[in-house]
Design a protein around this motif. Structure first.
Motif, PDB file in Angstrom:
ATOM      1  N   LYS A 150       0.833  -1.212   0.000  1.00  0.00           N
ATOM      2  CA  LYS A 150       0.000   0.000   0.000  1.00  0.00           C
ATOM      3  C   LYS A 150       0.862   1.255   0.000  1.00  0.00           C
ATOM      4  O   LYS A 150       0.613   2.199  -0.758  1.00  0.00           O
ATOM      5  CB  LYS A 150      -0.923  -0.033   1.231  1.00  0.00           C
ATOM      6  CG  LYS A 150      -1.896   1.101   1.282  1.00  0.00           C
ATOM      7  CD  LYS A 150      -3.038   0.763   2.205  1.00  0.00           C
ATOM      8  CE  LYS A 150      -4.089   1.844   2.201  1.00  0.00           C
ATOM      9  NZ  LYS A 150      -4.406   2.395   0.889  1.00  0.00           N
TER      10      LYS A 150
ATOM     11  N   TYR B 148      -7.992  -2.479   1.354  1.00  0.00           N
ATOM     12  CA  TYR B 148      -6.906  -2.904   0.450  1.00  0.00           C
ATOM     13  C   TYR B 148      -6.632  -4.409   0.633  1.00  0.00           C
ATOM     14  O   TYR B 148      -6.560  -5.167  -0.335  1.00  0.00           O
ATOM     15  CB  TYR B 148      -5.672  -2.071   0.778  1.00  0.00           C
ATOM     16  CG  TYR B 148      -4.531  -2.160  -0.206  1.00  0.00           C
ATOM     17  CD1 TYR B 148      -4.627  -1.611  -1.486  1.00  0.00           C
ATOM     18  CD2 TYR B 148      -3.321  -2.744   0.163  1.00  0.00           C
ATOM     19  CE1 TYR B 148      -3.555  -1.655  -2.368  1.00  0.00           C
ATOM     20  CE2 TYR B 148      -2.237  -2.789  -0.707  1.00  0.00           C
ATOM     21  CZ  TYR B 148      -2.366  -2.238  -1.977  1.00  0.00           C
ATOM     22  OH  TYR B 148      -1.301  -2.288  -2.844  1.00  0.00           O
TER      23      TYR B 148
ATOM     24  N   ASP C 234      -9.429  -6.438  -0.960  1.00  0.00           N
ATOM     25  CA  ASP C 234      -9.346  -6.547  -2.417  1.00  0.00           C
ATOM     26  C   ASP C 234      -8.365  -7.639  -2.826  1.00  0.00           C
ATOM     27  O   ASP C 234      -8.591  -8.346  -3.807  1.00  0.00           O
ATOM     28  CB  ASP C 234      -8.913  -5.208  -3.035  1.00  0.00           C
ATOM     29  CG  ASP C 234     -10.042  -4.195  -3.052  1.00  0.00           C
ATOM     30  OD1 ASP C 234     -11.212  -4.603  -2.867  1.00  0.00           O
ATOM     31  OD2 ASP C 234      -9.758  -3.001  -3.250  1.00  0.00           O
ATOM     32  N   PHE C 235      -7.275  -7.760  -2.086  1.00  0.00           N
ATOM     33  CA  PHE C 235      -6.327  -8.849  -2.373  1.00  0.00           C
ATOM     34  C   PHE C 235      -7.009 -10.206  -2.163  1.00  0.00           C
ATOM     35  O   PHE C 235      -6.836 -11.127  -2.959  1.00  0.00           O
ATOM     36  CB  PHE C 235      -5.104  -8.756  -1.450  1.00  0.00           C
ATOM     37  CG  PHE C 235      -3.977  -7.914  -1.993  1.00  0.00           C
ATOM     38  CD1 PHE C 235      -3.072  -8.443  -2.899  1.00  0.00           C
ATOM     39  CD2 PHE C 235      -3.819  -6.601  -1.597  1.00  0.00           C
ATOM     40  CE1 PHE C 235      -2.020  -7.675  -3.407  1.00  0.00           C
ATOM     41  CE2 PHE C 235      -2.770  -5.821  -2.092  1.00  0.00           C
ATOM     42  CZ  PHE C 235      -1.872  -6.362  -2.998  1.00  0.00           C
TER      43      PHE C 235
ATOM     44  N   THR D 252      -2.662 -12.952  -6.178  1.00  0.00           N
ATOM     45  CA  THR D 252      -2.745 -11.602  -6.735  1.00  0.00           C
ATOM     46  C   THR D 252      -1.336 -11.040  -6.971  1.00  0.00           C
ATOM     47  O   THR D 252      -1.073 -10.387  -7.981  1.00  0.00           O
ATOM     48  CB  THR D 252      -3.569 -10.695  -5.790  1.00  0.00           C
ATOM     49  OG1 THR D 252      -4.869 -11.270  -5.663  1.00  0.00           O
ATOM     50  CG2 THR D 252      -3.699  -9.281  -6.316  1.00  0.00           C
TER      51      THR D 252
ATOM     52  N   LYS E 141      -2.937  -8.159  -9.939  1.00  0.00           N
ATOM     53  CA  LYS E 141      -4.344  -8.260 -10.351  1.00  0.00           C
ATOM     54  C   LYS E 141      -4.942  -9.534  -9.762  1.00  0.00           C
ATOM     55  O   LYS E 141      -4.427 -10.632 -10.018  1.00  0.00           O
ATOM     56  CB  LYS E 141      -4.410  -8.295 -11.877  1.00  0.00           C
ATOM     57  CG  LYS E 141      -5.804  -8.330 -12.445  1.00  0.00           C
ATOM     58  CD  LYS E 141      -5.741  -8.221 -13.960  1.00  0.00           C
ATOM     59  CE  LYS E 141      -7.120  -8.298 -14.578  1.00  0.00           C
ATOM     60  NZ  LYS E 141      -7.075  -8.097 -16.026  1.00  0.00           N
ATOM     61  N   ASN E 142      -6.007  -9.380  -8.995  1.00  0.00           N
ATOM     62  CA  ASN E 142      -6.651 -10.559  -8.397  1.00  0.00           C
ATOM     63  C   ASN E 142      -7.115 -11.489  -9.525  1.00  0.00           C
ATOM     64  O   ASN E 142      -7.912 -11.085 -10.375  1.00  0.00           O
ATOM     65  CB  ASN E 142      -7.832 -10.117  -7.525  1.00  0.00           C
ATOM     66  CG  ASN E 142      -8.473 -11.280  -6.785  1.00  0.00           C
ATOM     67  OD1 ASN E 142      -8.801 -12.296  -7.386  1.00  0.00           O
ATOM     68  ND2 ASN E 142      -8.654 -11.128  -5.485  1.00  0.00           N
TER      69      ASN E 142
ATOM     70  N   LYS F 207      -9.762  -7.678 -10.386  1.00  0.00           N
ATOM     71  CA  LYS F 207      -9.472  -6.283 -10.026  1.00  0.00           C
ATOM     72  C   LYS F 207      -7.960  -6.071  -9.938  1.00  0.00           C
ATOM     73  O   LYS F 207      -7.248  -6.864  -9.331  1.00  0.00           O
ATOM     74  CB  LYS F 207     -10.133  -5.956  -8.673  1.00  0.00           C
ATOM     75  CG  LYS F 207      -9.830  -4.547  -8.213  1.00  0.00           C
ATOM     76  CD  LYS F 207     -10.718  -4.111  -7.054  1.00  0.00           C
ATOM     77  CE  LYS F 207     -10.365  -2.667  -6.705  1.00  0.00           C
ATOM     78  NZ  LYS F 207     -11.251  -2.060  -5.757  1.00  0.00           N
ATOM     79  N   GLN F 208      -7.488  -4.984 -10.549  1.00  0.00           N
ATOM     80  CA  GLN F 208      -6.075  -4.617 -10.398  1.00  0.00           C
ATOM     81  C   GLN F 208      -5.945  -3.959  -9.030  1.00  0.00           C
ATOM     82  O   GLN F 208      -6.302  -2.803  -8.845  1.00  0.00           O
ATOM     83  CB  GLN F 208      -5.656  -3.656 -11.523  1.00  0.00           C
ATOM     84  CG  GLN F 208      -4.156  -3.340 -11.540  1.00  0.00           C
ATOM     85  CD  GLN F 208      -3.299  -4.513 -12.021  1.00  0.00           C
ATOM     86  OE1 GLN F 208      -3.624  -5.162 -13.002  1.00  0.00           O
ATOM     87  NE2 GLN F 208      -2.220  -4.799 -11.301  1.00  0.00           N
ATOM     88  N   VAL F 209      -5.432  -4.700  -8.057  1.00  0.00           N
ATOM     89  CA  VAL F 209      -5.424  -4.215  -6.676  1.00  0.00           C
ATOM     90  C   VAL F 209      -4.196  -3.350  -6.415  1.00  0.00           C
ATOM     91  O   VAL F 209      -4.268  -2.289  -5.813  1.00  0.00           O
ATOM     92  CB  VAL F 209      -5.435  -5.397  -5.689  1.00  0.00           C
ATOM     93  CG1 VAL F 209      -5.479  -4.891  -4.253  1.00  0.00           C
ATOM     94  CG2 VAL F 209      -6.611  -6.328  -5.970  1.00  0.00           C
TER      95      VAL F 209
END
Ligand code: GLN
Length: 340
Positions: free
Chosen positions: A98, A169, A172-173, A238, A244-245, A250-252
């Motif tokens: 992050k 965050y 999302d991963f 990811t 990207k997951n 989703k591009q995390v």
């Protein structure tokens, strides 16, 4: 020469069947590798739960779950993937990710450092050795001092804003909303005087710019996020898939920062046993005292194993063995290539 459409049709069906079987076979091979490692270490009792955080001593030592997520979004599991443990130090990877996304990887290299300490994850001496005045920073974001400093760099106006952005965050991963194990959070908060001392020392030496106890508190909360083996494998998958997951698509994480993140994992992911681990597997990995380990085979798969019994360095015994076996069976070592 006449064009015989039937012959082409036959050829294409043969090729199609070949490709389909090849894929099915490799799915079978992956599952067989997981099943074999699961069976081989099921009865292994070596090691012990972490007990310096009281709530961790109470976790069922027999939990043993394996999950693997390929970069094309296939999920494989063996054993217990329902039980959740606290993510602990594995969280350090994702908070570092992050901060790299928010402020760039150079900032991390210049302020905290990207070197192995060669010392335990909560070493205080390592802080003394890593001071800028002594040619530092020779620290990294995957041991406690560097991790608490890294958490202090996450952007946000209030504690709540910082925390929510960290948790979403991570979620999302994982590809699902994660939450905190409040019992672990309280237990560690009540007993983390050593991490508080580390936070103050990192503040005294200028690594942490302000509010060291808020950073330590958020760090403790991030360590208490509850995950199962599949969550961890999705997080690792990811990273294997350039941020990207592979399931949610989703591009995390910023894909450009993934190589630097994996480099820090390769350097320091298993604390003072990181060299041994890399020697055996070639995989960037990260362990946590909750019993989880993640490892990343870039471009291929992310894998995770949960088993709470740890060795002396604080790394899960069964997780290390199972991941090493599975990766070897699947050709996961990125340092091992065939000659052209
Ligand atoms: N929360 C733990 C601590 O700070 C994390 C340590 C770990 O998993 N190695 O001590």
């Amino acid at each position: 020469m006449s064009f015989d459409i039937r012959k082409f049709g036959l050829l294409f069906s043969a090729l199609f069947i070949f490709a389909a079987t090849a894929q099915a076979q490799s799915a079978k091979e992956i599952q067989a590798a997981l099943d074999a490692a699961y069976a081989k270490y099921r009865d292994l009792q070596e090691g012990a739960n972490a007990d310096y955080i009281p709530a961790l001593a109470a976790v069922d030592s027999n939990i043993y779950g394996i999950a693997l997520v390929t970069t094309n979004g296939k999920v494989y599991t063996a054993g217990d993937i329902a039980s959740e443990v606290s993510i602990q130090s594995i969280s350090k990877v994702f908070t570092l990710a992050k901060v790299m996304d928010e402020q760039g990887p150079e900032m991390v290299a210049n302020t905290i450092g990207v070197d192995a300490t060669g010392m335990r994850f909560n070493s205080i001496v390592s802080i003394e050795f890593s001071q800028k005045a002594l040619g530092g920073p020779e620290m990294n974001s995957l041991v406690n001092p560097g991790a608490i400093a890294t958490t202090s760099y996450v952007k946000g106006d209030t504690r709540d804003a910082i925390w929510n952005s960290i948790l979403s965050y991570y979620s999302d991963f994982a590809g699902r909303p994660l939450s905190v194990n409040q019992e672990v959070f309280k237990s560690e908060s009540d007993t983390n005087q050593r991490n508080q001392a580390i936070g103050y020392l990192m503040y005294a030496y200028g690594y942490i710019k302000s509010e060291p106890m808020r950073a330590t508190d958020i760090y403790t909360e991030q360590c208490s996020v509850s995950v199962n083996a599949k969550d961890l494998a999705m997080m690792a998958g990811t990273l294997a898939n350039a941020g990207k997951n592979p399931v949610s698509k989703k591009q995390v994480m910023n894909a450009e920062n993934v190589p630097e993140l994996l480099a820090v994992m390769a350097t320091a992911g298993l604390y003072d046993d990181s060299g041994k681990w890399l020697y055996e597997t070639g995989l960037p990995g990260k362990s946590g005292v909750g019993g989880g380990i993640i490892a990343v085979s870039p471009g291929k798969f992310g894998i995770a194993v949960i088993s709470p019994r740890l060795d002396e360095a604080g790394n899960s015994v069964r997780a290390q063995k199972a991941i090493a076996d599975i990766s070897a069976a699947l050709g996961g070592n990125p340092l091992a290539v065939k000659a052209r």
